[in-house]
Motif scaffolding. Structure first.
Motif, PDB file in Angstrom:
ATOM      1  N   SER A 244     106.813  -0.793 -20.173  1.00  0.00           N
ATOM      2  CA  SER A 244     107.201   0.351 -21.000  1.00  0.00           C
ATOM      3  C   SER A 244     106.449   0.333 -22.327  1.00  0.00           C
ATOM      4  O   SER A 244     106.086   1.392 -22.860  1.00  0.00           O
ATOM      5  N   GLN A 245     106.191  -0.864 -22.871  1.00  0.00           N
ATOM      6  CA  GLN A 245     105.393  -0.952 -24.090  1.00  0.00           C
ATOM      7  C   GLN A 245     103.953  -0.512 -23.847  1.00  0.00           C
ATOM      8  O   GLN A 245     103.340   0.155 -24.692  1.00  0.00           O
ATOM      9  N   GLU A 246     103.414  -0.902 -22.697  1.00  0.00           N
ATOM     10  CA  GLU A 246     102.051  -0.473 -22.370  1.00  0.00           C
ATOM     11  C   GLU A 246     101.985   1.044 -22.164  1.00  0.00           C
ATOM     12  O   GLU A 246     101.021   1.704 -22.577  1.00  0.00           O
ATOM     13  N   LEU A 247     103.005   1.605 -21.535  1.00  0.00           N
ATOM     14  CA  LEU A 247     103.044   3.049 -21.307  1.00  0.00           C
ATOM     15  C   LEU A 247     103.086   3.817 -22.622  1.00  0.00           C
ATOM     16  O   LEU A 247     102.368   4.820 -22.793  1.00  0.00           O
ATOM     17  N   ILE A 248     103.900   3.359 -23.551  1.00  0.00           N
ATOM     18  CA  ILE A 248     103.999   4.083 -24.827  1.00  0.00           C
ATOM     19  C   ILE A 248     102.702   3.960 -25.614  1.00  0.00           C
ATOM     20  O   ILE A 248     102.300   4.884 -26.329  1.00  0.00           O
ATOM     21  N   ARG A 249     101.995   2.847 -25.450  1.00  0.00           N
ATOM     22  CA  ARG A 249     100.703   2.683 -26.126  1.00  0.00           C
ATOM     23  C   ARG A 249      99.696   3.711 -25.602  1.00  0.00           C
ATOM     24  O   ARG A 249      98.978   4.345 -26.397  1.00  0.00           O
ATOM     25  N   GLU A 250      99.661   3.889 -24.293  1.00  0.00           N
ATOM     26  CA  GLU A 250      98.735   4.874 -23.719  1.00  0.00           C
ATOM     27  C   GLU A 250      99.127   6.294 -24.109  1.00  0.00           C
ATOM     28  O   GLU A 250      98.263   7.138 -24.380  1.00  0.00           O
ATOM     29  N   ALA A 251     100.420   6.572 -24.144  1.00  0.00           N
ATOM     30  CA  ALA A 251     100.875   7.913 -24.531  1.00  0.00           C
ATOM     31  C   ALA A 251     100.517   8.206 -25.986  1.00  0.00           C
ATOM     32  O   ALA A 251     100.110   9.327 -26.329  1.00  0.00           O
ATOM     33  N   ASN A 252     100.657   7.218 -26.850  1.00  0.00           N
ATOM     34  CA  ASN A 252     100.280   7.404 -28.256  1.00  0.00           C
ATOM     35  C   ASN A 252      98.791   7.690 -28.395  1.00  0.00           C
ATOM     36  O   ASN A 252      98.382   8.559 -29.176  1.00  0.00           O
ATOM     37  N   THR A 253      97.977   6.950 -27.642  1.00  0.00           N
ATOM     38  CA  THR A 253      96.528   7.170 -27.691  1.00  0.00           C
ATOM     39  C   THR A 253      96.168   8.554 -27.167  1.00  0.00           C
ATOM     40  O   THR A 253      95.306   9.241 -27.716  1.00  0.00           O
ATOM     41  N   LEU A 254      96.851   8.963 -26.098  1.00  0.00           N
ATOM     42  CA  LEU A 254      96.593  10.288 -25.533  1.00  0.00           C
ATOM     43  C   LEU A 254      96.903  11.375 -26.561  1.00  0.00           C
ATOM     44  O   LEU A 254      96.142  12.341 -26.708  1.00  0.00           O
ATOM     45  N   CYS A 255      97.999  11.224 -27.284  1.00  0.00           N
ATOM     46  CA  CYS A 255      98.343  12.208 -28.320  1.00  0.00           C
ATOM     47  C   CYS A 255      97.301  12.208 -29.435  1.00  0.00           C
ATOM     48  O   CYS A 255      96.920  13.274 -29.938  1.00  0.00           O
ATOM     49  N   ALA A 256      96.860  11.013 -29.821  1.00  0.00           N
ATOM     50  CA  ALA A 256      95.887  10.923 -30.911  1.00  0.00           C
ATOM     51  C   ALA A 256      94.557  11.562 -30.539  1.00  0.00           C
ATOM     52  O   ALA A 256      93.870  12.142 -31.393  1.00  0.00           O
ATOM     53  N   LYS A 257      94.179  11.466 -29.267  1.00  0.00           N
ATOM     54  CA  LYS A 257      92.894  12.011 -28.822  1.00  0.00           C
ATOM     55  C   LYS A 257      92.995  13.441 -28.309  1.00  0.00           C
ATOM     56  O   LYS A 257      91.955  14.047 -28.012  1.00  0.00           O
ATOM     57  N   ALA A 258      94.190  13.972 -28.189  1.00  0.00           N
ATOM     58  CA  ALA A 258      94.429  15.205 -27.429  1.00  0.00           C
ATOM     59  C   ALA A 258      93.400  16.300 -27.703  1.00  0.00           C
ATOM     60  O   ALA A 258      92.726  16.783 -26.796  1.00  0.00           O
ATOM     61  N   GLY A 259      93.251  16.720 -28.953  1.00  0.00           N
ATOM     62  CA  GLY A 259      92.266  17.737 -29.293  1.00  0.00           C
ATOM     63  C   GLY A 259      92.546  19.096 -28.702  1.00  0.00           C
ATOM     64  O   GLY A 259      91.687  19.983 -28.718  1.00  0.00           O
ATOM     65  N   MET A 260      93.749  19.267 -28.152  1.00  0.00           N
ATOM     66  CA  MET A 260      94.094  20.522 -27.480  1.00  0.00           C
ATOM     67  C   MET A 260      95.620  20.601 -27.432  1.00  0.00           C
ATOM     68  O   MET A 260      96.295  19.619 -27.093  1.00  0.00           O
ATOM     69  N   ALA A 261      96.155  21.746 -27.746  1.00  0.00           N
ATOM     70  CA  ALA A 261      97.606  21.893 -27.855  1.00  0.00           C
ATOM     71  C   ALA A 261      98.320  21.530 -26.554  1.00  0.00           C
ATOM     72  O   ALA A 261      99.357  20.840 -26.573  1.00  0.00           O
ATOM     73  N   LYS A 262      97.778  21.949 -25.427  1.00  0.00           N
ATOM     74  CA  LYS A 262      98.438  21.673 -24.144  1.00  0.00           C
ATOM     75  C   LYS A 262      98.463  20.175 -23.848  1.00  0.00           C
ATOM     76  O   LYS A 262      99.450  19.649 -23.319  1.00  0.00           O
ATOM     77  N   MET A 263      97.381  19.464 -24.187  1.00  0.00           N
ATOM     78  CA  MET A 263      97.355  18.025 -23.965  1.00  0.00           C
ATOM     79  C   MET A 263      98.319  17.319 -24.922  1.00  0.00           C
ATOM     80  O   MET A 263      98.975  16.332 -24.544  1.00  0.00           O
ATOM     81  N   THR A 264      98.417  17.810 -26.138  1.00  0.00           N
ATOM     82  CA  THR A 264      99.378  17.247 -27.092  1.00  0.00           C
ATOM     83  C   THR A 264     100.800  17.403 -26.564  1.00  0.00           C
ATOM     84  O   THR A 264     101.627  16.486 -26.677  1.00  0.00           O
ATOM     85  N   THR A 265     101.089  18.560 -25.979  1.00  0.00           N
ATOM     86  CA  THR A 265     102.423  18.803 -25.420  1.00  0.00           C
ATOM     87  C   THR A 265     102.740  17.791 -24.311  1.00  0.00           C
ATOM     88  O   THR A 265     103.839  17.245 -24.240  1.00  0.00           O
ATOM     89  N   ILE A 266     101.749  17.527 -23.462  1.00  0.00           N
ATOM     90  CA  ILE A 266     101.947  16.537 -22.395  1.00  0.00           C
ATOM     91  C   ILE A 266     102.169  15.150 -22.986  1.00  0.00           C
ATOM     92  O   ILE A 266     103.051  14.392 -22.546  1.00  0.00           O
ATOM     93  N   GLY A 267     101.368  14.800 -23.988  1.00  0.00           N
ATOM     94  CA  GLY A 267     101.508  13.491 -24.621  1.00  0.00           C
ATOM     95  C   GLY A 267     102.877  13.299 -25.256  1.00  0.00           C
ATOM     96  O   GLY A 267     103.493  12.235 -25.127  1.00  0.00           O
TER      97      GLY A 267
END
Length: 285
Positions: A244-267
């Motif tokens: 679960s810690q690894e999952l939240i780390r990847e989700a945080n990175t995905l949000c930081a890199k999103a660059g697009m509103a729809k991807m941010t929403t998923i993150g």
């Protein structure tokens, strides 16, 4: 899968057994038993075999309901305690050390001063049998709650997997969206008369850093690992907590890199589900 929380009680011939457990990082055994020779170490061994984690409290209360007359004062043990106290006081006087006054209640609370009357104390084998029945009932309660936890975790892990797939499906459109932004940036640089080649190199480096393929791949891997853990017949709480810690780390990175509103929403949706997962995982042995 077992929950770390559980409860069981057993009434037998004037004796009341209780065993309860709550969450803990390791195994913490708290045993509150009468002064029956050999019972406490056997209790600790029996609990250690069944439990891997959790804070466990085992207690046994004995009363007069079993037909006994209650405990009697052990005169010999009391005499030995008084003699020892006299020696201690004499040594203290010789050393010019002042001791507080003794109270009768202090002496009566010493272990061994009271003895069970005939007919009150059950044989050790009987107590062991009752304790085994209690532990089995407590473990069954943990298994019942663990089954419910597995169902909840399965739903949450499936949701995380579905969100990861949505991110993967959106990745090409996101890449084009970011590329269009970079093209606009290059056009503005050209109009400003800056070194277009140098700026293009910098933008290319940023594009590589902004790629989310690795994050999505790792999310998929962690989801697969979590599903395998849910199928194991062994304590998996610590490993699920790590995942679960690894999952939240990847989700945080995905949000930081999103660059697009729809991807941010998923993150953000991923982070919300993973937070709920982490809360539930704390209950798993």
């Amino acid at each position: 899968m077992r929950s770390m929380t559980g409860y069981a009680a057993l009434d037998a011939h004037g004796r009341r057994w209780e065993l309860r457990s709550v969450n803990a990082r390791g195994l913490d055994l708290r045993v509150r038993l009468p002064d029956v020779s050999g019972l406490e170490p056997r209790a600790r061994t029996a609990l250690s075999v069944v439990a891997a984690r959790g804070s466990l409290t085992l207690s046994l209360r004995m009363d007069d309901a079993g037909g006994g007359e209650g405990p009697a004062l052990d005169e010999a043990a009391l005499s030995r305690a008084l003699e020892a106290l006299a020696r201690i006081r004499a040594a203290a006087r010789n050393a010019d050390v002042m001791l507080a006054e003794d109270r009768a209640t202090d002496l009566l609370s010493l272990r061994g001063v009271w003895e069970a009357r005939a007919g009150e104390a059950a044989p050790l084998t009987v107590l062991e049998g009752e304790m085994a029945e209690l532990i089995a009932a407590w473990d069954a309660d943990r298994v019942r709650e663990g089954a419910g936890l597995r169902d909840v975790l399965t739903v949450q892990i499936d949701e995380i997997g579905a969100l990861a797939e949505r991110a993967a499906e959106l990745a090409p459109a996101r890449a084009e969206h970011i590329a269009a932004g970079f093209r606009d940036a290059i056009a503005r640089v050209r109009d400003a008369g800056m070194d277009e080649a140098r700026v293009a190199q910098e933008i290319a480096a940023l594009a590589v850093k902004a790629d989310v393929t690795e994050e999505i791949d790792r999310l998929r891997l962690h989801v697969d690992a979590a599903r395998k853990l849910l199928g194991e017949d062994a304590p998996v709480g610590r490993r699920l907590d790590f995942l679960s810690q690894e999952l939240i780390r990847e989700a945080n990175t995905l949000c930081a890199k999103a660059g697009m509103a729809k991807m941010t929403t998923i993150g953000l949706a991923l982070k919300a589900v993973i937070d709920r997962l982490r809360e539930q995982v704390q209950n798993v042995e």
